[in-house]
Motif scaffolding. Structure first.
Motif, PDB file in Angstrom:
ATOM      1  N   GLY A  16      26.304  -8.241  19.688  1.00 45.38           N
ATOM      2  CA  GLY A  16      27.216  -7.712  19.275  1.00 45.38           C
ATOM      3  C   GLY A  16      28.465  -7.142  20.467  1.00 45.38           C
ATOM      4  O   GLY A  16      29.552  -7.044  20.183  1.00 45.38           O
ATOM      5  N   MET A  17      27.915  -6.445  21.229  1.00 43.93           N
ATOM      6  CA  MET A  17      28.445  -5.700  22.344  1.00 43.93           C
ATOM      7  C   MET A  17      29.087  -6.505  23.625  1.00 43.93           C
ATOM      8  O   MET A  17      29.806  -6.039  24.200  1.00 43.93           O
ATOM      9  CB  MET A  17      27.744  -4.391  22.706  1.00 43.93           C
ATOM     10  CG  MET A  17      26.557  -4.768  23.410  1.00 43.93           C
ATOM     11  SD  MET A  17      25.499  -3.356  23.846  1.00 43.93           S
ATOM     12  CE  MET A  17      26.332  -2.604  25.247  1.00 43.93           C
ATOM     13  N   CYS A  18      28.625  -7.886  23.423  1.00 46.58           N
ATOM     14  CA  CYS A  18      28.901  -8.607  24.607  1.00 46.58           C
ATOM     15  C   CYS A  18      30.330  -8.970  24.638  1.00 46.58           C
ATOM     16  O   CYS A  18      31.033  -9.346  23.610  1.00 46.58           O
ATOM     17  CB  CYS A  18      28.042  -9.756  24.560  1.00 46.58           C
ATOM     18  SG  CYS A  18      28.117 -11.008  25.955  1.00 46.58           S
ATOM     19  N   ILE A  64      25.697 -18.888  22.596  1.00 46.75           N
ATOM     20  CA  ILE A  64      26.896 -18.787  22.107  1.00 46.75           C
ATOM     21  C   ILE A  64      27.592 -17.856  23.024  1.00 46.75           C
ATOM     22  O   ILE A  64      28.865 -18.000  23.015  1.00 46.75           O
ATOM     23  CB  ILE A  64      26.837 -18.090  20.720  1.00 46.75           C
ATOM     24  CG1 ILE A  64      26.447 -19.295  19.739  1.00 46.75           C
ATOM     25  CG2 ILE A  64      28.035 -17.492  20.063  1.00 46.75           C
ATOM     26  CD1 ILE A  64      26.010 -18.810  18.451  1.00 46.75           C
ATOM     27  N   LEU A  65      26.942 -16.697  23.416  1.00 45.28           N
ATOM     28  CA  LEU A  65      27.636 -15.867  24.456  1.00 45.28           C
ATOM     29  C   LEU A  65      28.020 -16.691  25.783  1.00 45.28           C
ATOM     30  O   LEU A  65      29.188 -16.356  26.109  1.00 45.28           O
ATOM     31  CB  LEU A  65      26.688 -14.631  24.682  1.00 45.28           C
ATOM     32  CG  LEU A  65      26.246 -13.793  23.416  1.00 45.28           C
ATOM     33  CD1 LEU A  65      25.225 -12.935  24.079  1.00 45.28           C
ATOM     34  CD2 LEU A  65      27.370 -13.130  23.120  1.00 45.28           C
ATOM     35  N   ALA A  93      29.380 -10.387  29.779  1.00 46.99           N
ATOM     36  CA  ALA A  93      28.604 -11.411  29.440  1.00 46.99           C
ATOM     37  C   ALA A  93      27.339 -11.513  30.489  1.00 46.99           C
ATOM     38  O   ALA A  93      26.430 -12.104  30.175  1.00 46.99           O
ATOM     39  CB  ALA A  93      29.581 -12.396  29.246  1.00 46.99           C
ATOM     40  N   LYS A  94      28.092 -11.696  31.772  1.00 41.19           N
ATOM     41  CA  LYS A  94      26.874 -12.239  32.769  1.00 41.19           C
ATOM     42  C   LYS A  94      25.749 -11.490  32.672  1.00 41.19           C
ATOM     43  O   LYS A  94      24.579 -12.091  32.742  1.00 41.19           O
ATOM     44  CB  LYS A  94      27.895 -12.130  34.066  1.00 41.19           C
ATOM     45  CG  LYS A  94      27.615 -13.584  35.003  1.00 41.19           C
ATOM     46  CD  LYS A  94      28.441 -13.503  36.071  1.00 41.19           C
ATOM     47  CE  LYS A  94      27.906 -14.560  37.017  1.00 41.19           C
ATOM     48  NZ  LYS A  94      29.023 -14.974  38.063  1.00 41.19           N
ATOM     49  N   ASP A  95      25.947 -10.251  32.801  1.00 40.04           N
ATOM     50  CA  ASP A  95      24.474  -9.631  32.621  1.00 40.04           C
ATOM     51  C   ASP A  95      23.600  -9.681  31.566  1.00 40.04           C
ATOM     52  O   ASP A  95      22.637  -9.811  31.767  1.00 40.04           O
ATOM     53  CB  ASP A  95      24.990  -7.928  32.842  1.00 40.04           C
ATOM     54  CG  ASP A  95      25.556  -7.382  34.221  1.00 40.04           C
ATOM     55  OD1 ASP A  95      25.352  -8.261  34.990  1.00 40.04           O
ATOM     56  OD2 ASP A  95      26.328  -6.488  34.258  1.00 40.04           O
ATOM     57  N   ILE A  96      24.315  -9.456  30.583  1.00 44.46           N
ATOM     58  CA  ILE A  96      23.644  -9.676  29.088  1.00 44.46           C
ATOM     59  C   ILE A  96      22.986 -11.054  29.071  1.00 44.46           C
ATOM     60  O   ILE A  96      21.770 -11.175  28.727  1.00 44.46           O
ATOM     61  CB  ILE A  96      24.450  -9.414  27.975  1.00 44.46           C
ATOM     62  CG1 ILE A  96      24.933  -7.786  27.805  1.00 44.46           C
ATOM     63  CG2 ILE A  96      23.784  -9.740  26.562  1.00 44.46           C
ATOM     64  CD1 ILE A  96      25.736  -7.182  26.790  1.00 44.46           C
ATOM     65  N   VAL A  97      23.706 -11.883  29.189  1.00 42.00           N
ATOM     66  CA  VAL A  97      23.340 -13.240  29.009  1.00 42.00           C
ATOM     67  C   VAL A  97      21.848 -13.538  30.173  1.00 42.00           C
ATOM     68  O   VAL A  97      21.076 -14.153  29.884  1.00 42.00           O
ATOM     69  CB  VAL A  97      24.350 -14.578  29.317  1.00 42.00           C
ATOM     70  CG1 VAL A  97      23.586 -15.847  29.346  1.00 42.00           C
ATOM     71  CG2 VAL A  97      25.210 -14.540  28.119  1.00 42.00           C
ATOM     72  N   GLU A  98      22.116 -13.015  31.288  1.00 45.94           N
ATOM     73  CA  GLU A  98      21.271 -13.352  32.254  1.00 45.94           C
ATOM     74  C   GLU A  98      19.905 -12.551  31.897  1.00 45.94           C
ATOM     75  O   GLU A  98      18.655 -12.942  32.125  1.00 45.94           O
ATOM     76  CB  GLU A  98      21.687 -13.002  33.640  1.00 45.94           C
ATOM     77  CG  GLU A  98      21.870 -14.225  34.442  1.00 45.94           C
ATOM     78  CD  GLU A  98      23.152 -13.984  35.343  1.00 45.94           C
ATOM     79  OE1 GLU A  98      23.222 -13.034  36.040  1.00 45.94           O
ATOM     80  OE2 GLU A  98      24.000 -14.811  35.764  1.00 45.94           O
TER      81      GLU A  98
END
Lengths: 166, 958
Positions: free
Chosen positions: B386-388, B421-422, B393-398
């Motif tokens: 939700g917070m992405c 999706i992200l 995005a880069k940090d979270i997806v990795e």
């Protein structure tokens, strides 16, 4: 709204089930199967919440509490507060404890009608009815008196249930 | 109890307990069911005692999970037994075995009703419980009135009344059309004065049901709820038995706060203040203690308080306090609190603008992804999802990718879908997106749905820049000894299409590519072979001049599959074989695949659908809906550009000056002659939303060009020499082909929404999204246009032209001619307001996508109210000012008749959104609203504006 209340032992044997939403009942058999596997392998210091959407349909939350050989499980929707439901399980168990003096699984097995009576005083049609175990006890005692007025035999005593212990 | 003394039942239960396995249990149960069935058949000989015993057995068997499809009649018939024990069994078992649609229940209605209206309290309770559990329509029809009577009866004990409250709740929820609750507001308010906390708890639940349906009728209950909450939170006069581990009835506190969440806002300042005091006390006064039960109870209250604060959108101060608390919670030892902390943070994302504060906790949330508890891990995943946004995005997806290899199997599918999706939504560049998806397939191939790899192929095909990069990556993965079949599919496809782009690099010769792909051939299933065959054919085609050795190898494979049983494979093999013998003509037929038409990602669509599915009327979502609908109402009702919709404009039309000519002749004049714009309105009836639109319009001093029928923006077009477009939608398609690009969402609605807020989407179609963010200071404004290319191909010939009305000076910075795929460009736009006007600036925007030229004309939300700044005026200042203004054109008055009523609080809210400060208490008449604001323009400088709105009932003015 609370959708279901379940009590079962650690081997997955149901001890009490009550469904406030009829559709939920249909999933029950499936439930016992699915629920127990993850529950048994869960570590001790985890939360009391579990995902329940896949079993009980969308917008279902599940909270359980573990007492000795029994699991107490409440399933409810987002209109209820999760921790308040956990508290309500505690009230239910404390009431049972008062009623049976140190309740154990056997009391529940052989007095499941009494469980229904107690539960009906705490949860009514899926809503929280009474939250004071003292109040619940008053009512339950009153009902017991009513019963014994027309039926002279009392509770199954501990010794009798102990005799049935395997 | 009832069960006691029933030896047969006890024996049966212990028999079942002693069964060694499920099969034995089934046999024992079947035997018992057979037994019960035969006994019921010869019903005549059954004593009530026996009947009771058998009915209990049925319930027990039912509880074990077996179907019990007989004996319902016997259970129902016990309800009418005269003695308590039998009656009780009848009621309990019927409520468990039957559902509300069961025919047999009809037979019981009369008995149930007699019990409810009878004198015996225990019977009343039993009957109410049955109705509360399974009462359907017919019960509602015949019993609702009786139950209502019980609830408000003064002679009933609390025991009965609390059940009556919940019973009524059930009947109302199931059949709102049957149960009449008109006029219940007063009764409800009375019920909330109840001293017995049991009855009060039930009544509060009933209130929640009623307000969730229609809060308007129950405003009178709101202060009572706050009082109740105060009483509980301060532990005033709470009986010992309702104190749970030292906390005064947490359930009632929670329910009360739930009820409050159904009211859109708390208007009365005193009530609001008390409520916030209580909330503040709860937020600050809750500590984590040793006793688990106490902890749970106090935090139940705390989390509900958080939800209420979120709902009431308190001052930002309290909101950041909430986020700080949640940040603390997600790091505590107590797992339940960690869980709820994460869940509530996710909820907070939905309702308010606190993303940035939440982002500070990103590291902790990522740690929660490794929590020992799967429930907590899931919540952490939801929150990260939700917070992405673009920034993280880069940090979270990795992180998600890293976590994937250690995640539970139960979570991997969801995890990989979310990561995909992200990655697609927020990819900073496309090569990163390709990396992510390939890693995803590599790490969790089994959990990657086909949609995910289709999508990456689509991206690569549509972006030439990406093709050689993707081919090199695919080649790398094929080097690995064991890869997932999906990876074989993607790599084979990409290398077949684009492998030739890298032919000069060592290791990328057609022969080497073929060998490395073909190595995987023995491991794949029939669904992959067609893809391999296509790749081989393409590789062969790109090998010019043909290498005989490679050719023979590939032909052998084609030959082999020509007799394959799978039709698809056979067909391809046969066709490719024949084609590859044709030499040069092969080039055309096996040329690169054409670009894919742009479409919404199947993944994102899937995710959106899922969100819709789980939509539930929780308080928060309900609120979101309410917000949305009021926004729609306001904007919908407002006529374009503040033009009055009513034909009766009244005295106002007299003072309107055709703007274009006057302005150009003596621009300074307006400001000098109208130092104060004042509108005086008299409303014969409470006003509707329409009025605000009018009000905004009338606030300006000059009117739109004379003719009412002509809309101001078409005047703008004329002024700019543009074709006079009467199209009010402001979308002027150029040429026929642009008709194929349809805007997403209603352009008008978007514009009106932006008139009220400072950031949002101005325009969106399948190719582009134009967002806007604005800051206003006095007569100046700075807007930033965000042009976002939604496609995987670039947009060309981008042109943005501002058509400003004469009263605005606008400068748009340079707009790049092309917008790269999936990129967003920002174009600042400076605005200066020269003088008051109601005209609107227009953005003429065009771009080219493929052969299609798209041109839209969009109104820019640099409207009059943006140049207002709220100001508070004291009564000493207001009334002298007001009186000093004599009449038109300084003071305008309009009477609006025949409009729908709008409650005063909403009216005040609307004023505030238009940046008019409502000055409460200034006018002694509570039906009058007085507001003030300052208007800024270059010629007028700061100019005080006063507004008074008065409501009259029609009869009093006549």
């Amino acid at each position: 709204m609370i959708k279901a209340v379940m009590v079962m032992n650690t081997q997955g044997k149901p001890r009490l089930t009550k469904f406030y939403e009829f559709l939920v009942r249909k999933r029950q058999t499936q439930f016992s199967l699915f629920f127990f596997l993850p529950c048994l392998i869960r570590a001790e210091n985890v939360s009391n919440f579990m995902e329940a959407d896949s079993i009980f349909g969308p917008d279902s939350r599940l909270v359980y509490k573990h007492y000795a050989t029994l699991y107490f499980v409440f399933v409810f929707d987002s209109s209820e507060n999760e921790l308040a439901m956990l508290d309500l399980i505690q009230v239910f168990v404390e009431t049972l404890d008062k009623c049976f003096r140190n309740v154990c699984e056997l009391d529940i097995v052989f007095n499941y009608s009494k469980l229904h009576t107690i539960l009906d005083e705490i949860i009514f049609g899926g809503q929280v009815l009474e939250t004071s175990s003292a109040e619940v006890m008053k009512v339950v005692e009153e009902i017991s008196r009513q019963e014994s007025a027309s039926n002279s035999i009392g509770l199954v005593t501990k010794t009798v249930s102990g005799w049935r212990n395997r | 109890m009832a069960l006691s003394g029933m030896r047969g039942l006890s024996v049966f239960i212990s028999d079942v307990r002693n069964c060694q396995n499920k099969e034995q249990e089934r046999l024992r149960v079947d035997k018992e069911l057979g037994n019960v069935r035969t006994r019921f058949k010869n019903e005549k000989g059954l004593s009530p005692y026996e009947k009771k015993k058998y009915v209990w057995k049925m319930l027990y068997i039912y509880m074990l999970g077996y179907d019990v499809d007989f004996g319902h009649m016997e259970a129902v018939s016990l309800i009418s037994a005269p003695k308590y024990p039998e009656k009780q069994v009848g009621y309990i078992v019927t409520a468990c075995l039957l559902n509300e649609n069961h025919d047999f229940l009809r037979l019981a209605i009369n008995t149930v009703r007699n019990d409810i209206i009878g004198r015996n309290e225990t019977f009343q309770c039993l009957a109410l419980t049955l109705v509360g559990n399974i009462g359907g329509r017919e019960f509602a029809e015949s019993l609702a009135a009786d139950v209502q009577k019980l609830l408000i009866s003064s002679s009933c004990r609390p025991l009965v009344r609390k059940k009556a409250a919940l019973c009524l709740l059930r009947l109302y929820r199931k059949n709102p059309d049957v149960v009449n609750v008109d006029g219940w507001a007063d009764r409800m308010a009375q019920l909330l004065d109840e001293r017995d906390l049991g009855v009060l708890t039930s009544s509060m639940s009933l209130l929640v049901a009623l307000v969730s349906n229609n809060h308007e009728a129950y405003w009178s209950c709101l202060p009572k709820c706050v009082k109740t909450l105060e009483r509980l939170a301060r532990n005033q006069d709470i009986p010992q038995e309702y104190t749970y581990y030292g906390i005064p009835s947490p359930w009632l506190q929670v329910k009360t706060m739930r009820a409050l969440q159904y009211f859109p806002t708390v208007e009365d300042p005193n009530t609001r203040r008390s409520l916030f005091e209580v909330l503040q006390r709860i937020l600050m006064g809750t500590d984590v203690v040793k006793n688990v039960n106490k902890n749970n109870a106090s935090h139940a209250v705390l989390f509900e308080a958080l939800a209420l604060v979120m709902h009431l959108d308190a001052e930002k101060e309290m909101m950041s306090q909430c986020v700080a608390l949640l940040g603390k919670f997600i790091a505590v030892r107590e797992p339940n609190i960690r869980y709820l902390g994460l869940e509530n943070m996710t909820r907070m994302l939905m309702v308010t603008d606190v993303q940035d504060i939440i982002k500070r906790h990103q590291a902790q949330i990522i740690t929660s992804l490794k929590d020992p508890d799967i429930s907590i891990r899931r919540r952490a995943l939801d929150l990260l999802y939700g917070m992405c946004d673009v920034s993280n995005a880069k940090d979270i997806v990795e992180e998600l990718l890293q976590y994937l290899s250690s995640a539970d199997f139960a979570m991997r599918e969801e995890l990989s879908l979310k990561a995909a999706i992200l990655a697609e939504k927020f990819a900073p560049d496309l090569s990163w997106y390709v990396d992510v998806i390939l890693q995803l397939i590599d790490k969790a191939g089994d959990f990657v749905s086909d949609d995910i790899w289709f999508r990456v192929v689509q991206f690569v095909t549509n972006n030439e820049d990406l093709q050689s990069y993707a081919a090199a990556k695919a080649r790398e993965y094929l080097n690995k000894p064991a890869i997932h079949e999906t990876m074989v599919k993607v790599s084979a496809y990409i290398l077949g299409e684009y492998g030739h782009l890298l032919a000069r690099r060592p290791g990328y010769s057609p022969k080497e590519l073929f060998t490395i792909i073909h190595e995987k051939h023995p491991t794949v299933s029939t669904s992959t072979i067609p893809i391999l065959l296509s790749s081989y054919a393409k590789i062969l085609m790109h090998t010019q001049p043909p290498e005989p050795e490679l050719q023979n190898q590939i032909w052998t494979i084609f030959n082999k599959y020509e007799s394959c049983i799978d039709v698809e494979i056979q067909q391809r093999a046969a066709e490719y074989f024949a084609l590859s013998r044709k030499g040069a003509s092969l080039m055309d037929i096996l040329a690169e695949m054409p670009k894919f038409p742009e479409r919404q990602s199947a993944l994102i669509r899937k995710a959106e659908d899922a969100e819709v599915d789980t939509a539930e009327q929780s308080a928060i979502k309900l609120r979101a809906q309410q917000q949305m609908s009021t926004a729609l109402v306001v904007t919908d009702q407002r006529p374009p550009n503040g033009m009055p919709a009513q034909p009766s404009i009244g005295p106002l039309s007299l003072v309107k000056v055709p703007s274009e000519t006057v302005d150009s002749q003596n621009p300074g004049d307006q400001g000098l002659t109208h130092p104060n714009g004042v509108v005086y309105k008299e409303d014969p009836q409470p006003p509707s939303q329409d009025i605000i639109g009018d009000l905004l319009g009338t606030l300006s001093i000059e009117g739109p060009p004379g003719a009412v029928a002509q809309s101001p923006q078409s005047a703008t077009y004329e002024a700019e020499g543009a074709p006079s477009a009467a199209d009010a939608a402001a979308l002027v398609p150029v040429g026929e082909e642009s008709g194929s690009v349809q805007p997403i969402g209603n352009i008008n609605e978007r514009f009106y929404a932006l008139c009220l807020k400072d950031s949002g989407v101005l325009y969106e179609d399948p190719n582009i999204q134009i967002g806007i963010k604005a800051e206003w200071r006095a007569h100046q404004g700075r807007l930033v246009l965000f042009l976002g290319n939604k496609n995987t191909a670039s947009l060309g010939s981008v042109q943005a032209l501002i058509l400003p009305p004469t009263h605005l000076k606008m400068e748009l910075s340079l707009v790049p001619e092309t917008i790269p795929p999936r990129a967003q460009v920002q174009c600042p736009l400076e605005v200066m307001n020269l003088r008051p006007s109601r005209d609107v600036a227009v953005l003429d925007f065009s771009y080219k996508f493929g052969p299609t030229m798209v041109n839209v004309k969009l109104r820019l939300p640099a409207v009059l109210n943006k140049f207002l700044q709220p100001i508070t005026v004291s009564p000493e200042e207001f009334f002298p000012q007001w009186r000093s203004l004599s009449g038109p054109p300084l003071k305008l008055q309009e009477v609006v008749r025949g409009v729908r009523p709008l409650p005063l609080p909403e009216m005040a809210n609307l004023f505030n959104t238009y940046r008019l400060t409502v000055c409460p208490g200034l006018d002694p008449n509570p039906n009058n609203l007085v507001a003030s604001t300052t208007f800024y323009s270059e010629t007028t400088r700061a100019m005080l504006c006063l507004v008074s709105s008065q409501l009259f009932i029609e009869s009093s003015t006549l």
